[in-house]
Design a protein around this motif. Structure first.
Motif, PDB file in Angstrom:
ATOM      1  N   PHE A   1      53.604  29.854  39.990  1.00  0.00           N
ATOM      2  CA  PHE A   1      54.042  29.879  38.592  1.00  0.00           C
ATOM      3  C   PHE A   1      54.533  31.240  38.107  1.00  0.00           C
ATOM      4  N   GLY A   2      54.558  32.234  38.977  1.00  0.00           N
ATOM      5  CA  GLY A   2      55.158  33.509  38.609  1.00  0.00           C
ATOM      6  C   GLY A   2      54.160  34.569  38.174  1.00  0.00           C
ATOM      7  N   ASP A   3      54.677  35.741  37.927  1.00  0.00           N
ATOM      8  CA  ASP A   3      53.856  36.920  37.668  1.00  0.00           C
ATOM      9  C   ASP A   3      53.081  36.821  36.354  1.00  0.00           C
ATOM     10  N   VAL A   4      52.018  37.625  36.288  1.00  0.00           N
ATOM     11  CA  VAL A   4      51.158  37.657  35.105  1.00  0.00           C
ATOM     12  C   VAL A   4      51.863  38.379  33.966  1.00  0.00           C
ATOM     13  N   GLN A   5      51.941  37.712  32.815  1.00  0.00           N
ATOM     14  CA  GLN A   5      52.508  38.298  31.611  1.00  0.00           C
ATOM     15  C   GLN A   5      51.407  38.764  30.644  1.00  0.00           C
ATOM     16  N   LYS A   6      50.269  38.088  30.701  1.00  0.00           N
ATOM     17  CA  LYS A   6      49.163  38.390  29.796  1.00  0.00           C
ATOM     18  C   LYS A   6      47.863  38.011  30.486  1.00  0.00           C
ATOM     19  N   ASN A   7      46.842  38.838  30.330  1.00  0.00           N
ATOM     20  CA  ASN A   7      45.545  38.609  30.973  1.00  0.00           C
ATOM     21  C   ASN A   7      44.443  38.834  29.944  1.00  0.00           C
ATOM     22  N   VAL A   8      43.751  37.777  29.574  1.00  0.00           N
ATOM     23  CA  VAL A   8      42.681  37.849  28.587  1.00  0.00           C
ATOM     24  C   VAL A   8      41.363  37.471  29.268  1.00  0.00           C
ATOM     25  N   ILE A   9      40.333  38.276  29.057  1.00  0.00           N
ATOM     26  CA  ILE A   9      39.021  38.030  29.654  1.00  0.00           C
ATOM     27  C   ILE A   9      38.071  37.543  28.565  1.00  0.00           C
ATOM     28  N   HIS A  10      37.519  36.353  28.739  1.00  0.00           N
ATOM     29  CA  HIS A  10      36.607  35.793  27.751  1.00  0.00           C
ATOM     30  C   HIS A  10      35.141  35.938  28.152  1.00  0.00           C
ATOM     31  N   MET A  11      34.880  35.995  29.434  1.00  0.00           N
ATOM     32  CA  MET A  11      33.502  36.150  29.915  1.00  0.00           C
ATOM     33  C   MET A  11      33.514  36.883  31.242  1.00  0.00           C
ATOM     34  N   SER A  12      32.593  37.811  31.405  1.00  0.00           N
ATOM     35  CA  SER A  12      32.472  38.530  32.673  1.00  0.00           C
ATOM     36  C   SER A  12      31.001  38.850  32.910  1.00  0.00           C
ATOM     37  N   ARG A  13      30.350  38.011  33.726  1.00  0.00           N
ATOM     38  CA  ARG A  13      28.949  38.184  34.061  1.00  0.00           C
ATOM     39  C   ARG A  13      28.802  38.274  35.573  1.00  0.00           C
ATOM     40  N   HIS A  14      27.582  38.557  36.028  1.00  0.00           N
ATOM     41  CA  HIS A  14      27.384  38.730  37.464  1.00  0.00           C
ATOM     42  C   HIS A  14      27.590  37.428  38.226  1.00  0.00           C
ATOM     43  N   ASN A  15      27.420  36.269  37.542  1.00  0.00           N
ATOM     44  CA  ASN A  15      27.523  34.990  38.246  1.00  0.00           C
ATOM     45  C   ASN A  15      28.552  34.033  37.657  1.00  0.00           C
TER      46      ASN A  15
ATOM     47  N   HIS B   1      41.238  43.167  39.937  1.00  0.00           N
ATOM     48  CA  HIS B   1      40.777  44.509  39.553  1.00  0.00           C
ATOM     49  C   HIS B   1      40.792  44.653  38.036  1.00  0.00           C
ATOM     50  N   GLU B   2      41.831  44.147  37.401  1.00  0.00           N
ATOM     51  CA  GLU B   2      41.917  44.208  35.935  1.00  0.00           C
ATOM     52  C   GLU B   2      40.831  43.351  35.289  1.00  0.00           C
ATOM     53  N   ILE B   3      40.587  42.166  35.849  1.00  0.00           N
ATOM     54  CA  ILE B   3      39.550  41.290  35.310  1.00  0.00           C
ATOM     55  C   ILE B   3      38.184  41.964  35.427  1.00  0.00           C
ATOM     56  N   ARG B   4      37.943  42.604  36.539  1.00  0.00           N
ATOM     57  CA  ARG B   4      36.658  43.252  36.805  1.00  0.00           C
ATOM     58  C   ARG B   4      36.416  44.425  35.858  1.00  0.00           C
ATOM     59  N   ASN B   5      37.474  45.112  35.468  1.00  0.00           N
ATOM     60  CA  ASN B   5      37.331  46.339  34.684  1.00  0.00           C
ATOM     61  C   ASN B   5      37.762  46.202  33.228  1.00  0.00           C
ATOM     62  N   GLY B   6      38.259  45.033  32.843  1.00  0.00           N
ATOM     63  CA  GLY B   6      38.748  44.844  31.492  1.00  0.00           C
ATOM     64  C   GLY B   6      37.634  44.552  30.498  1.00  0.00           C
TER      65      GLY B   6
END
Length: 310
Positions: free
Chosen positions: A192-206, A288-293
């Motif tokens: 579906f093509g390259d990322v235009q926008k990346n939004v993180i709603h939840m980031s936990r260890h599991n 990497h962006e998801i992990r650090n955002g």
């Protein structure tokens, strides 16, 4: 006959590589793993040399001019260093995903490729799945400006052992988005093509969840290792895993057809059509962006599985 060295022979995914090497007519010359009960090798390459000690393994590799490829099946955080050593030992590399964890690793390995004249190939087996290939062909032939709505849900519950393993350490595994999600992200970007926008709603260890705007799709995604996140209808069937990809509310069925994808990957690489570092880097950069955002508020674009967390 191509000759291989393999690192991480005791890991879950290593057996797929052993089978792929055998089924493509290759020969495993040497392998290594800290775990020393390696009876599985006897079913594939009973005469392969084996080392517990990695220094002895690399000394053997450097003194064997007949080797062609190094297959890397070790924990994620070891990939960059081991790929570098293999390239400098005059070997091409086949590495499990994630190829590496950090964008800086990508750039360093690209430089080493150029210096050594050797190549790195990543296992991106979903790209070879018949249903996924058919979907890509369909999207490529859609010449309209239609934007697809996608929900990705992947829950693969893990026991207490997980929290005591390297996989639970974000610095070693890259976290949930990398460890269990990177092949899905690669597939979606590929289609579906390259990322235009990346939004993180939840980031936990599991578990992790967010929203991606791609060139041709809006993607709500949810990844989890928590059994409690598995839908009730799946639990009722005794399932400990739930995998679903819907496009415009229509389920994409690709639960079958996985058994020989590593062999197909090796066939592609040996015929000169493998997925190189340029192919792998987009999903590496994204995870990497998801992990650090930073996390964003839950707006209209969040995955429906997050409703119970509101």
């Amino acid at each position: 006959m191509k000759k291989f060295a393999l690192m991480g022979a005791a890991g879950f995914v290593a057996e797929r590589h052993l089978r792929a090497i055998k089924e493509t007519g290759g020969s495993l010359v040497v392998t290594s793993d800290p775990f020393d009960v390696m009876g599985r090798i006897d079913s594939y390459f009973p005469f392969a040399e084996f080392f517990k000690n990695t220094d002895k393994f690399w000394n053997f590799v450097k003194n064997n001019e007949e080797l062609d490829y190094a297959s890397i099946c070790t924990p994620n955080y070891l990939h960059a260093e081991q790929i570098e050593k293999a390239l400098k030992s005059n070997l091409n590399v086949i590495c499990e995903k994630p190829l590496v964890l950090y964008p800086s690793d990508v750039e360093q390995l690209r430089r080493t490729e150029k210096e050594t004249g050797k190549q790195i190939f990543s296992i991106l087996q979903l790209r070879l799945h018949p249903a996924i290939k058919a979907l890509k062909n369909k999207i490529e032939n859609d010449l309209s400006d239609h934007i697809y709505d996608i929900d990705l849900s992947y829950i693969t519950s893990r026991g207490k052992w997980y929290d005591k393993s390297w996989k639970s350490d974000v610095k070693k595994s890259g976290g949930v988005a990398t460890n269990i999600g990177i092949h899905f992200f690669d597939m979606l970007i590929w289609i579906f093509g390259d990322v235009q926008k990346n939004v993180i709603h939840m980031s936990r260890h599991n578990k992790a969840s967010g929203f991606l705007q791609l060139e041709k799709a809006n993607v709500r995604w949810f990844l989890s290792l928590d059994y409690d996140d598995i839908p009730a209808q799946s639990k009722a069937k005794g399932a400990r895993t739930h995998r679903s990809v819907t496009i415009n509310e229509k389920e994409i069925e690709f639960s079958e057809g996985f058994t020989n994808l590593h062999t197909k990957s090796y066939e592609n690489i040996l015929s000169g059509n493998g997925f190189d570092i340029d192919e792998a880097e987009k999903s590496i950069f994204l995870t990497h962006e998801i992990r650090n955002g930073s996390q964003s508020p839950l707006l209209d674009d969040y995955h429906p599985f997050l409703k119970k967390y509101i």
